[in-house]
Motif scaffolding. Structure first.
Motif, short mmCIF file in Angstrom:
data_model
loop_
_atom_site.label_atom_id
_atom_site.label_comp_id
_atom_site.label_asym_id
_atom_site.label_seq_id
_atom_site.Cartn_x
_atom_site.Cartn_y
_atom_site.Cartn_z
N LEU A 18 0.20 -1.21 0.03
CA LEU A 18 0.42 -0.42 0.20
C LEU A 18 1.32 1.22 -0.64
CD1 LEU A 18 -2.50 -0.75 2.76
CD2 LEU A 18 -3.44 -0.31 -0.02
N ARG A 19 0.67 2.24 -0.67
CA ARG A 19 1.13 3.03 -0.38
C ARG A 19 0.83 4.98 -0.57
NH1 ARG A 19 5.61 5.26 -2.40
NH2 ARG A 19 5.83 3.52 -3.32
N PHE A 20 0.92 4.94 1.20
CA PHE A 20 0.10 6.09 1.90
C PHE A 20 0.39 7.07 0.92
CE2 PHE A 20 0.42 8.02 5.83
CZ PHE A 20 -1.06 9.21 6.04
N LYS A 21 -0.58 7.93 0.07
CA LYS A 21 0.00 8.72 -0.59
C LYS A 21 -0.41 9.91 -0.53
CE LYS A 21 0.55 9.44 -5.43
NZ LYS A 21 1.83 9.81 -5.96
N LEU A 22 -1.59 9.99 0.35
CA LEU A 22 -2.28 11.58 0.85
C LEU A 22 -2.78 11.62 1.66
CD1 LEU A 22 -3.37 14.46 -0.72
CD2 LEU A 22 -4.65 13.47 -1.31
N THR A 23 -2.38 12.88 2.52
CA THR A 23 -3.71 12.97 3.93
C THR A 23 -4.23 14.44 3.99
OG1 THR A 23 -4.06 12.75 6.13
CG2 THR A 23 -1.13 13.37 5.25
N GLN A 24 -5.18 14.52 4.59
CA GLN A 24 -5.85 16.08 5.13
C GLN A 24 -6.58 15.64 5.88
OE1 GLN A 24 -8.75 15.78 1.74
NE2 GLN A 24 -7.53 15.87 -0.11
N ASN A 25 -6.27 16.58 6.87
CA ASN A 25 -6.85 16.94 8.25
C ASN A 25 -7.08 18.61 8.08
OD1 ASN A 25 -7.16 17.31 11.13
ND2 ASN A 25 -6.07 15.47 11.12
N ASP A 26 -8.56 18.51 9.27
CA ASP A 26 -9.12 20.37 9.24
C ASP A 26 -8.62 21.12 10.53
OD1 ASP A 26 -9.81 20.24 6.63
OD2 ASP A 26 -12.73 19.82 7.76
N SER A 27 -7.82 19.46 11.20
CA SER A 27 -7.64 20.60 12.73
C SER A 27 -6.03 20.67 13.10
CB SER A 27 -8.37 18.73 14.30
OG SER A 27 -9.40 18.86 13.98
N VAL A 28 -5.38 19.63 12.46
CA VAL A 28 -3.82 19.59 12.65
C VAL A 28 -3.00 20.15 11.51
CG1 VAL A 28 -3.86 18.34 15.16
CG2 VAL A 28 -3.52 17.41 13.41
#
Length: 171
Positions: free
Chosen positions: A86-96
């Motif tokens: 699995l390639r951890f490709k992208l992340t989004q977070n509105d809090s931190v």
């Protein structure tokens, strides 16, 4: 006569709830149609992945999310055939805000993303820290510890192509 009036009063809230659910479903379908149009018109893969994760978060009302892509065993000059990962490709977070670096991890049942990708199943947890012992996967709290974040509920959705093959997952 009193009984009839009571039934009418009870049916009004039910009708209102049904109408609200229908309105929400219509909005979500419209959003999915917009995503479908964007997918067919956009050739920028990074932009598409960002859109997919953003819309998945909107639909599930998630504060944060990550996108993983399945990489099937390819040839490596040094190693021969690689195991799927699995390639951890992208992340989004509105809090931190936190530093992110793309990386790979084994495609196994030990992680929720791996389990979802291997089985093509949705995983839904009311409390990420209380996973039933019978489940083969665990929650990796490393991000929470490093970023000062606290993951509560969690849903992992497999992403499939038109043939039903899992290409990745959003969590």
């Amino acid at each position: 006569m009193a009984r009839t009036k009571k039934s009418r009063r009870q049916s009004v809230p039910r009708a209102r709830k049904t109408a609200l659910r229908a309105t929400k479903a219509t909005r979500e379908l419209e959003e999915l149609n917009r995503v479908g149009i964007a997918l067919s018109e956009t050739r920028d893969v990074e932009q598409l992945l960002d859109l997919i994760l953003k819309k998945a978060r909107e639909i599930t009302a998630a504060d944060a999310g990550s996108l993983y892509l399945v990489e099937r065993g390819g040839a490596s000059a040094e190693e021969g055939l690689r195991d799927p990962q699995l390639r951890f490709k992208l992340t989004q977070n509105d809090s931190v805000q936190f530093p992110f670096s793309e990386h790979t991890l084994p495609l196994t049942e030990n992680s929720m993303a791996g389990h979802s990708a291997l089985h093509g199943q949705v995983i839904e947890l009311a409390d990420a820290y209380r996973i039933p012992k019978a489940r083969p996967f665990h929650f990796n709290a490393e991000f929470d510890q490093q970023a000062g974040y606290h993951t509560r509920s969690l849903i992992t959705l497999p992403m499939k192509n038109g043939k039903g093959e899992v290409l990745g997952c959003c969590s």
